[in-house]
Design an enzyme around this catalytic site. Structure first.
Site, mmCIF file in Angstrom:
data_model
loop_
_atom_site.group_PDB
_atom_site.id
_atom_site.type_symbol
_atom_site.label_atom_id
_atom_site.label_comp_id
_atom_site.label_asym_id
_atom_site.label_seq_id
_atom_site.Cartn_x
_atom_site.Cartn_y
_atom_site.Cartn_z
ATOM 1 N N LYS A 34 -21.327 49.378 -20.506
ATOM 2 C CA LYS A 34 -22.306 49.167 -19.704
ATOM 3 C C LYS A 34 -21.912 48.067 -18.588
ATOM 4 O O LYS A 34 -22.454 48.247 -17.600
ATOM 5 C CB LYS A 34 -23.760 49.061 -20.197
ATOM 6 C CG LYS A 34 -23.600 47.725 -21.006
ATOM 7 C CD LYS A 34 -25.178 47.270 -21.654
ATOM 8 C CE LYS A 34 -25.126 46.112 -22.772
ATOM 9 N NZ LYS A 34 -24.662 44.651 -21.803
ATOM 10 N N GLY A 39 -13.333 45.945 -21.829
ATOM 11 C CA GLY A 39 -12.577 44.643 -22.478
ATOM 12 C C GLY A 39 -13.616 43.694 -23.063
ATOM 13 O O GLY A 39 -13.146 42.833 -23.981
ATOM 14 N N CYS A 42 -14.507 39.431 -25.302
ATOM 15 C CA CYS A 42 -13.275 38.728 -25.432
ATOM 16 C C CYS A 42 -12.755 38.645 -24.028
ATOM 17 O O CYS A 42 -12.258 37.419 -23.677
ATOM 18 C CB CYS A 42 -12.730 39.409 -26.304
ATOM 19 S SG CYS A 42 -10.961 38.862 -26.649
ATOM 20 N N GLY A 182 -19.252 23.829 -32.934
ATOM 21 C CA GLY A 182 -18.721 24.846 -33.828
ATOM 22 C C GLY A 182 -17.566 25.158 -32.645
ATOM 23 O O GLY A 182 -17.098 24.089 -32.032
ATOM 24 N N LEU A 186 -16.402 22.759 -28.991
ATOM 25 C CA LEU A 186 -15.080 21.946 -29.143
ATOM 26 C C LEU A 186 -13.903 22.628 -28.243
ATOM 27 O O LEU A 186 -13.319 21.638 -27.714
ATOM 28 C CB LEU A 186 -14.455 21.474 -30.760
ATOM 29 C CG LEU A 186 -15.722 21.244 -31.544
ATOM 30 C CD1 LEU A 186 -15.154 21.072 -33.123
ATOM 31 C CD2 LEU A 186 -16.209 19.791 -30.992
ATOM 32 N N GLY A 272 -24.120 29.411 -32.039
ATOM 33 C CA GLY A 272 -23.755 30.708 -32.734
ATOM 34 C C GLY A 272 -24.133 31.961 -31.908
ATOM 35 O O GLY A 272 -24.431 31.635 -30.829
ATOM 36 N N MET A 319 -17.321 36.452 -36.645
ATOM 37 C CA MET A 319 -17.177 37.041 -35.122
ATOM 38 C C MET A 319 -15.884 36.705 -34.362
ATOM 39 O O MET A 319 -15.837 35.852 -33.565
ATOM 40 C CB MET A 319 -18.468 36.562 -34.504
ATOM 41 C CG MET A 319 -19.518 37.216 -34.971
ATOM 42 S SD MET A 319 -20.769 36.479 -34.004
ATOM 43 C CE MET A 319 -22.242 37.632 -34.587
ATOM 44 N N HIS A 322 -9.894 39.407 -33.407
ATOM 45 C CA HIS A 322 -9.061 40.374 -34.349
ATOM 46 C C HIS A 322 -9.487 40.984 -35.387
ATOM 47 O O HIS A 322 -8.878 41.939 -35.899
ATOM 48 C CB HIS A 322 -7.827 39.422 -34.635
ATOM 49 C CG HIS A 322 -7.962 37.900 -35.160
ATOM 50 N ND1 HIS A 322 -8.444 37.048 -34.213
ATOM 51 C CD2 HIS A 322 -8.377 37.478 -36.378
ATOM 52 C CE1 HIS A 322 -8.837 35.984 -34.792
ATOM 53 N NE2 HIS A 322 -8.622 36.005 -36.059
ATOM 54 N N HIS A 445 15.651 24.740 -38.531
ATOM 55 C CA HIS A 445 15.357 23.336 -37.587
ATOM 56 C C HIS A 445 15.921 23.401 -36.353
ATOM 57 O O HIS A 445 16.951 23.760 -36.033
ATOM 58 C CB HIS A 445 16.426 22.605 -38.955
ATOM 59 C CG HIS A 445 16.350 21.154 -38.346
ATOM 60 N ND1 HIS A 445 15.328 20.403 -38.915
ATOM 61 C CD2 HIS A 445 17.246 20.326 -37.955
ATOM 62 C CE1 HIS A 445 15.505 19.230 -38.341
ATOM 63 N NE2 HIS A 445 16.670 19.068 -37.811
#
Ligand code: FAD
Ligand code: NAI
Length: 466
Positions: A34, A39, A42, A182, A186, A272, A319, A322, A445
């Site tokens: 819609k 995509g 995300c 959350g 942040l 949320g 949520m 991936h 290393h």
């Protein structure tokens, strides 16, 4: 009437990946979307734009504060916000075009409009007052999620914003009040902090990032405070007065008590997200929801209506893009008669701040609650050679292993590049590996990943560099 093997409603990471996998398996597939672009959350207003701004703002801050100590002298960086927003938009456009290309490549029909399920095998697609009905053997609901709202506080996406508005502010707010400590608070708080805003985060609980390993979350909070974040924990915003030039937010202690007022130029509400099923006609069609409004599914993603499946943010579970993608692949394989499967015990989570925080598997709190005996191996980046030379030593790696079998049950990393580093732990855990397996795996290393090997050695109390 067009007929398909599979119609997927929604083209976020769950929906478009499901469509591609189904087409690979020989199905004739259509997606319904819609939104003007493909995509989903995300690509358009979530993962990708936020990461573009996190990257650009981090570069801005590095140029201002880190270049000089490395002997790189530049004049004071100047922020050109419209150009930064343009950088973000180019990233979005590139990814959206990529999904369009994948649809074409896999011969998937894109039906623009709102999808409504009329019953088993029938989807109505409506746009601009017109509608068509398509027939299909199977339907996958991948309609994602929407922002959760705070009662009595209206989001105008200008001064009181959700993540969507916070990704497109036209100037840096003097003071940004973030509601909810959350991931979104942040990450986007970090973007605007780096660009010059004063950031205050109000969180209902007495800790940041609920669900994150407690020890990691404590360190995370300390580091963010060093960066200038202010936290008001155990508090909630109950009202925002928009009548004046500056917003006035009423903050109340979560446990009750006297309210205080905080002024801000912009309030970001990020408490949320909720499943999105508007307009799908689920009730009429007979698709059951659970008590939190999520589409109810069985272990094979099947809903209560025959031939209708659901994946991603609209069903239970983290949520995350991936997780939605892996469910998309699994459900396409199940519909094709194969054994699609998602291992929910090994889904990594990453917070893309500086430093990053990543985790997979169980936290220490979860193991304690489940009564599992465990051993802990920790290794700080202050003792990691590469981190020392780069002077990016904040953070540590923490590995939790079963006390009896040594099997790795959880890995938690706070530090630069933690989001990339977590994947060796994911592969190890997918194969049921032990801390000893990790400790005996040769690591290049000098890399930051050596801290993972050292943490695994520390499970057996034999870290070398500590
Ligand atoms: P969505 O991506 O929400 O897509 C659903 C699609 O369905 C939308 O395009 C919508 O328009 C369409 N749709 C809905 N109803 C209909 C209908 N009836 N008919 C037709 N189309 C319909 N996750 C991560 O893993 N990493 C991150 O870094 C990350 N960052 C994020 C940052 C922000 C600011 C936000 C908000 C989210 C972030 N997420 C991140 C979460 C991630 O975006 C979601 O988990 C993911 O998009 C879910 O995918 P989905 O396919 O289930 O749904
Ligand atoms: P969240 O669930 O991560 O955090 C919401 C926070 O708000 C919690 O700490 C909660 O205790 C708090 N809260 C709830 N009600 C409150 C109130 N009235 N007052 C004050 N605090 C309150 O949700 P967020 O940040 O909105 O993100 C939504 C989801 O989007 C995430 O859970 C995640 O699944 C996804 N996401 C993932 C990202 C990533 O993977 N890097 C980045 C951004 C979003």
């Amino acid at each position: 009437m067009a007929t398909y093997d599979l119609v997927v409603i929604g083209t976020g990471p769950g929906g478009y990946v499901c469509a591609v996998r189904a087409a690979q398996l020989g199905m004739k597939v259509a997606v319904v979307e819609k939104n003007a672009t493909l995509g989903g959350t995300c690509l358009n207003v979530g993962c990708m734009p936020s990461k573009a701004l996190l990257h650009a703002s981090e570069m801005f801050e590095e140029a201002a504060h880190s270049f000089a100590k490395m002997g790189v002298s530049v004049s004071e960086p100047k922020l050109e916000l419209p150009a930064m927003m343009n950088f973000k938009q180019q990233g979005i456009d590139g990814n959206v075009k990529g999904v369009e290309f994948l649809m074409k490549k896999n011969k998937i029909d894109v039906l623009k409009g709102t999808g409504k399920i009329l019953g088993t095998g029938k989807v109505e697609v409506s746009a601009d007052g017109k509608s068509q009905v398509v027939e299909t053997k199977s339907i996958v609901i991948a309609t994602g999620s929407d922002i959760a709202r705070l009662k009595g506080i209206e989001i105008d996406e200008k001064r009181i914003v959700s993540s969507t508005g916070a990704l497109s502010l036209d100037k840096v707010p003097g003071k940004l009040l973030v509601v909810g400590a959350g991931v979104i608070g942040l990450e986007l708080g970090s973007v605007w902090k780096r660009l010059g805003a004063e950031v205050v985060v109000v969180e209902f609980l007495d800790r940041i990032m609920p669900g994150m390993d407690g020890e990691i979350a404590k360190q995370f909070q300390r580091i963010l405070e060093k960066q200038g974040f202010a936290f008001k924990l155990g508090a909630k915003v109950t009202a925002v007065d928009t009548s004046g030039k500056t917003l006035k937010a009423t903050i109340e202690p979560a446990a009750g008590g006297a309210a205080e007022t905080l002024e801000a130029d912009v309030v970001l509400v990020c408490i949320g997200r909720v499943p999105y099923t508007d307009g799908l006609g689920l009730k009429e069609a007979g698709v059951a929801l659970d008590n939190r409004g999520r589409v109810q599914i069985d272990p094979h993603f099947a809903t209560s209506l025959k031939g209708v499946y659901a994946i991603g943010d609209v069903v239970a579970g983290p949520m995350l893009a991936h997780k939605a993608e892996d469910e998309g692949v699994a459900v396409a394989e199940i519909i094709a008669g194969q054994a699609g499967h998602v291992n929910y015990d090994v889904i990594p989570g990453v917070v893309y701040t500086t430093p990053e925080v990543s985790s997979v598997g169980k936290t220490e709190e979860e193991l304690k609650q489940a009564g599992v005996a465990y051993t802990v191996g920790k290794f700080p980046f202050t003792a990691n050679g590469r981190s020392k030379v780069n002077q990016t030593t904040d953070g540590f790696v923490k590995i939790l292993a079963d006390a009896k079998t040594d099997r790795v049950l959880g890995v938690h990393i706070i530090g630069r590049e933690a989001g990339e580093m977590i994947h060796e732990a994911c592969v190890l855990m997918e194969f049921g590996g032990s801390a000893e397996d990790l400790a005996r795996t040769c690591h290049a290393h000098p890399t930051r990943s050596e801290a993972i090997k050292e943490a695994a050695l520390a499970v057996g109390k034999r870290a070398i560099h500590m």
